[in-house]
Structure formats: structure tokens, C-alpha cells
Design a protein around this motif. Structure first.
Motif, PDB file in Angstrom:
ATOM      1  N   ALA A   1      38.080  -2.878  34.784  1.00 20.95           N
ATOM      2  CA  ALA A   1      38.116  -2.552  36.214  1.00 20.95           C
ATOM      3  C   ALA A   1      36.779  -2.011  36.721  1.00 20.95           C
ATOM      4  O   ALA A   1      36.333  -2.410  37.807  1.00 20.95           O
ATOM      5  CB  ALA A   1      39.250  -1.584  36.511  1.00 20.95           C
ATOM      6  N   PRO A   2      36.087  -1.128  35.981  1.00 21.80           N
ATOM      7  CA  PRO A   2      34.781  -0.665  36.467  1.00 21.80           C
ATOM      8  C   PRO A   2      33.745  -1.790  36.578  1.00 21.80           C
ATOM      9  O   PRO A   2      32.899  -1.771  37.473  1.00 21.80           O
ATOM     10  CB  PRO A   2      34.345   0.367  35.422  1.00 21.80           C
ATOM     11  N   LEU A   3      33.840  -2.793  35.718  1.00 24.17           N
ATOM     12  CA  LEU A   3      32.935  -3.937  35.809  1.00 24.17           C
ATOM     13  C   LEU A   3      33.189  -4.720  37.095  1.00 24.17           C
ATOM     14  O   LEU A   3      32.255  -5.119  37.795  1.00 24.17           O
ATOM     15  CB  LEU A   3      33.111  -4.826  34.581  1.00 24.17           C
ATOM     16  N   GLU A   4      34.460  -4.901  37.429  1.00 18.80           N
ATOM     17  CA  GLU A   4      34.813  -5.570  38.676  1.00 18.80           C
ATOM     18  C   GLU A   4      34.329  -4.756  39.878  1.00 18.80           C
ATOM     19  O   GLU A   4      33.777  -5.305  40.836  1.00 18.80           O
ATOM     20  CB  GLU A   4      36.316  -5.785  38.765  1.00 18.80           C
ATOM     21  N   ALA A   5      34.509  -3.439  39.821  1.00 17.90           N
ATOM     22  CA  ALA A   5      34.063  -2.573  40.922  1.00 17.90           C
ATOM     23  C   ALA A   5      32.546  -2.667  41.084  1.00 17.90           C
ATOM     24  O   ALA A   5      32.038  -2.720  42.208  1.00 17.90           O
ATOM     25  CB  ALA A   5      34.483  -1.127  40.661  1.00 17.90           C
ATOM     26  N   TRP A   6      31.826  -2.714  39.968  1.00 14.19           N
ATOM     27  CA  TRP A   6      30.369  -2.848  40.033  1.00 14.19           C
ATOM     28  C   TRP A   6      29.998  -4.170  40.699  1.00 14.19           C
ATOM     29  O   TRP A   6      29.116  -4.216  41.561  1.00 14.19           O
ATOM     30  CB  TRP A   6      29.772  -2.774  38.618  1.00 14.19           C
ATOM     31  N   GLY A   7      30.687  -5.242  40.334  1.00 12.09           N
ATOM     32  CA  GLY A   7      30.414  -6.548  40.944  1.00 12.09           C
ATOM     33  C   GLY A   7      30.682  -6.550  42.437  1.00 12.09           C
ATOM     34  O   GLY A   7      29.911  -7.098  43.224  1.00 12.09           O
ATOM     35  N   ASP A   8      31.784  -5.912  42.837  1.00 18.24           N
ATOM     36  CA  ASP A   8      32.096  -5.817  44.265  1.00 18.24           C
ATOM     37  C   ASP A   8      31.036  -5.008  45.011  1.00 18.24           C
ATOM     38  O   ASP A   8      30.589  -5.386  46.095  1.00 18.24           O
ATOM     39  CB  ASP A   8      33.468  -5.173  44.484  1.00 18.24           C
ATOM     40  N   GLU A   9      30.621  -3.897  44.415  1.00 21.72           N
ATOM     41  CA  GLU A   9      29.645  -3.013  45.053  1.00 21.72           C
ATOM     42  C   GLU A   9      28.275  -3.665  45.200  1.00 21.72           C
ATOM     43  O   GLU A   9      27.575  -3.445  46.188  1.00 21.72           O
ATOM     44  CB  GLU A   9      29.514  -1.726  44.235  1.00 21.72           C
ATOM     45  N   HIS A  10      27.889  -4.486  44.244  1.00 25.86           N
ATOM     46  CA  HIS A  10      26.536  -5.067  44.237  1.00 25.86           C
ATOM     47  C   HIS A  10      26.523  -6.563  44.537  1.00 25.86           C
ATOM     48  O   HIS A  10      25.513  -7.235  44.313  1.00 25.86           O
ATOM     49  CB  HIS A  10      25.871  -4.783  42.885  1.00 25.86           C
ATOM     50  N   ARG A  11      27.621  -7.052  45.084  1.00 22.15           N
ATOM     51  CA  ARG A  11      27.769  -8.479  45.387  1.00 22.15           C
ATOM     52  C   ARG A  11      26.580  -9.039  46.180  1.00 22.15           C
ATOM     53  O   ARG A  11      25.986 -10.045  45.814  1.00 22.15           O
ATOM     54  CB  ARG A  11      29.060  -8.686  46.171  1.00 22.15           C
ATOM     55  N   HIS A  12      26.218  -8.380  47.274  1.00 23.27           N
ATOM     56  CA  HIS A  12      25.179  -8.917  48.159  1.00 23.27           C
ATOM     57  C   HIS A  12      23.808  -8.866  47.498  1.00 23.27           C
ATOM     58  O   HIS A  12      23.000  -9.781  47.677  1.00 23.27           O
ATOM     59  CB  HIS A  12      25.175  -8.178  49.497  1.00 23.27           C
ATOM     60  N   GLU A  13      23.539  -7.833  46.722  1.00 17.55           N
ATOM     61  CA  GLU A  13      22.264  -7.739  46.018  1.00 17.55           C
ATOM     62  C   GLU A  13      22.128  -8.863  44.983  1.00 17.55           C
ATOM     63  O   GLU A  13      21.078  -9.490  44.879  1.00 17.55           O
ATOM     64  CB  GLU A  13      22.151  -6.396  45.288  1.00 17.55           C
ATOM     65  N   ILE A  14      23.183  -9.101  44.239  1.00 19.71           N
ATOM     66  CA  ILE A  14      23.148 -10.094  43.173  1.00 19.71           C
ATOM     67  C   ILE A  14      23.144 -11.504  43.753  1.00 19.71           C
ATOM     68  O   ILE A  14      22.315 -12.345  43.389  1.00 19.71           O
ATOM     69  CB  ILE A  14      24.338  -9.926  42.213  1.00 19.71           C
ATOM     70  N   LEU A  15      24.069 -11.788  44.669  1.00 13.45           N
ATOM     71  CA  LEU A  15      24.173 -13.144  45.216  1.00 13.45           C
ATOM     72  C   LEU A  15      23.024 -13.469  46.168  1.00 13.45           C
ATOM     73  O   LEU A  15      22.713 -14.637  46.365  1.00 13.45           O
ATOM     74  CB  LEU A  15      25.516 -13.321  45.912  1.00 13.45           C
ATOM     75  N   GLY A  16      22.389 -12.444  46.741  1.00 15.35           N
ATOM     76  CA  GLY A  16      21.252 -12.661  47.616  1.00 15.35           C
ATOM     77  C   GLY A  16      19.932 -12.800  46.872  1.00 15.35           C
ATOM     78  O   GLY A  16      18.915 -13.134  47.463  1.00 15.35           O
ATOM     79  N   ASN A  17      19.955 -12.588  45.572  1.00 13.26           N
ATOM     80  CA  ASN A  17      18.741 -12.670  44.768  1.00 13.26           C
ATOM     81  C   ASN A  17      18.486 -14.131  44.393  1.00 13.26           C
ATOM     82  O   ASN A  17      19.305 -14.763  43.752  1.00 13.26           O
ATOM     83  CB  ASN A  17      18.926 -11.834  43.493  1.00 13.26           C
ATOM     84  N   PRO A  18      17.322 -14.698  44.800  1.00 15.63           N
ATOM     85  CA  PRO A  18      17.057 -16.100  44.509  1.00 15.63           C
ATOM     86  C   PRO A  18      17.006 -16.403  43.010  1.00 15.63           C
ATOM     87  O   PRO A  18      17.291 -17.502  42.591  1.00 15.63           O
ATOM     88  CB  PRO A  18      15.698 -16.389  45.166  1.00 15.63           C
ATOM     89  N   LEU A  19      16.671 -15.410  42.199  1.00 15.88           N
ATOM     90  CA  LEU A  19      16.640 -15.630  40.757  1.00 15.88           C
ATOM     91  C   LEU A  19      18.046 -15.780  40.178  1.00 15.88           C
ATOM     92  O   LEU A  19      18.252 -16.413  39.155  1.00 15.88           O
ATOM     93  CB  LEU A  19      15.906 -14.500  40.047  1.00 15.88           C
ATOM     94  N   ALA A  20      19.050 -15.191  40.834  1.00 15.71           N
ATOM     95  CA  ALA A  20      20.425 -15.255  40.358  1.00 15.71           C
ATOM     96  C   ALA A  20      20.952 -16.687  40.429  1.00 15.71           C
ATOM     97  O   ALA A  20      21.709 -17.126  39.579  1.00 15.71           O
ATOM     98  CB  ALA A  20      21.324 -14.335  41.148  1.00 15.71           C
ATOM     99  N   SER A  21      20.560 -17.451  41.444  1.00 15.31           N
ATOM    100  CA  SER A  21      21.049 -18.806  41.589  1.00 15.31           C
ATOM    101  C   SER A  21      20.320 -19.783  40.665  1.00 15.31           C
ATOM    102  O   SER A  21      20.766 -20.894  40.479  1.00 15.31           O
ATOM    103  CB  SER A  21      20.922 -19.267  43.031  1.00 15.31           C
ATOM    104  N   ALA A  22      19.214 -19.346  40.055  1.00 17.68           N
ATOM    105  CA  ALA A  22      18.464 -20.210  39.151  1.00 17.68           C
ATOM    106  C   ALA A  22      19.132 -20.327  37.784  1.00 17.68           C
ATOM    107  O   ALA A  22      18.834 -21.224  37.023  1.00 17.68           O
ATOM    108  CB  ALA A  22      17.037 -19.685  38.984  1.00 17.68           C
ATOM    109  N   SER A  23      20.054 -19.417  37.447  1.00 20.03           N
ATOM    110  CA  SER A  23      20.665 -19.467  36.116  1.00 20.03           C
ATOM    111  C   SER A  23      21.890 -20.324  36.072  1.00 20.03           C
ATOM    112  O   SER A  23      22.403 -20.828  36.945  1.00 20.03           O
ATOM    113  CB  SER A  23      21.007 -18.081  35.617  1.00 20.03           C
TER     114      SER A  23
END
Length: 118
Positions: A96-118
Motif C-alpha cells: 500500500a505505501p508503494l501505491e501511495a508513493w506512485g499516486d503522490e508522485h504520478r505527475h513528476e514521474i509521468l511528466g519526466n521525458p526520461l520515464a517514457s524512454a524505458s
């Protein structure tokens, strides 16, 4: 099932956990089952992109680890439901804390152009 090492206390707990939930679909499966028992077809519908073969294999692996329970109902045709075991529910609590972290940082991670390169 691939279990790192043996039952030795020298095996890192993180290695054991990754062996159980590693792979593309296992965490997603646990997320789907966290809301309650589901039939195979419903799981497949909720996890767009997973093949029937891969889904069945992942369910068998999680069942082998004692994370998922498979119940066959004596009906015609037989109805099969999958659910989290008590052990699976404790793992869900741990994730559950991993899911909460993903929800909290969704925009930072998905908005990072390097994230879509993987």
C-alpha cells in the motif's frame, strides 16, 4: 516458481519478496484481487493487455506461494474465483505505501521525458 536461495536466514527478505511479486503482472493482479474475489474473465478484462496464458501462469505462481486462493464452485459449468489469502492480504498491506508513493508522485514521474524512454 523461482525462489532465490533456500530457506537460509542469509537470504535477503527483499529477494524473497521480489521473487513473489516480480514480473509485469503480479502486482497488478494483487491490486485487482484486493477489492475481493474475481473470476478469471473479470481479471483479464480489468488487466488489459495480459494474455490468457500469462494470466493463468501468474495466478498459478501466486497460488503456489500461498498469496492467492483458487476456489472451484461445483456448478455447471464450474465457476472458479480467485482471492487473496490472509498471507496475500498482509503483502497487500505492505504494498500500500508503494501505491501511495506512485499516486503522490504520478505527475513528476509521468511528466519526466526520461520515464517514457524505458
Amino acid at each position: 516458481m523461482t525462489m532465490t536461495g533456500d530457506n537460509s536466514p542469509d537470504v535477503c527478505g527483499m529477494s524473497i519478496a521480489i521473487d513473489v511479486v516480480g514480473g509485469k503482472w503480479k502486482l497488478h493482479l494483487m491490486w485487482v484481487l484486493s477489492v475481493g474475489p474475481q473470476r478469471f474473465g473479470e481479471i483479464r478484462r480489468l488487466l488489459a493487455g495480459v494474455s490468457e496464458k500469462v494470466l493463468a501462469e501468474n495466478l498459478r505462481q501466486l497460488e503456489g506461494f500461498g498469496i492467492v486462493h483458487r476456489e472451484i464452485f461445483p456448478e455447471v459449468p464450474p465457476r472458479v474465483e480467485y482471492s487473496l489469502t490472509p498471507l496475500g492480504q498482509t503483502l497487500q498491506t505492505a504494498l500500500a505505501p508503494l501505491e501511495a508513493w506512485g499516486d503522490e508522485h504520478r505527475h513528476e514521474i509521468l511528466g519526466n521525458p526520461l520515464a517514457s524512454a524505458s
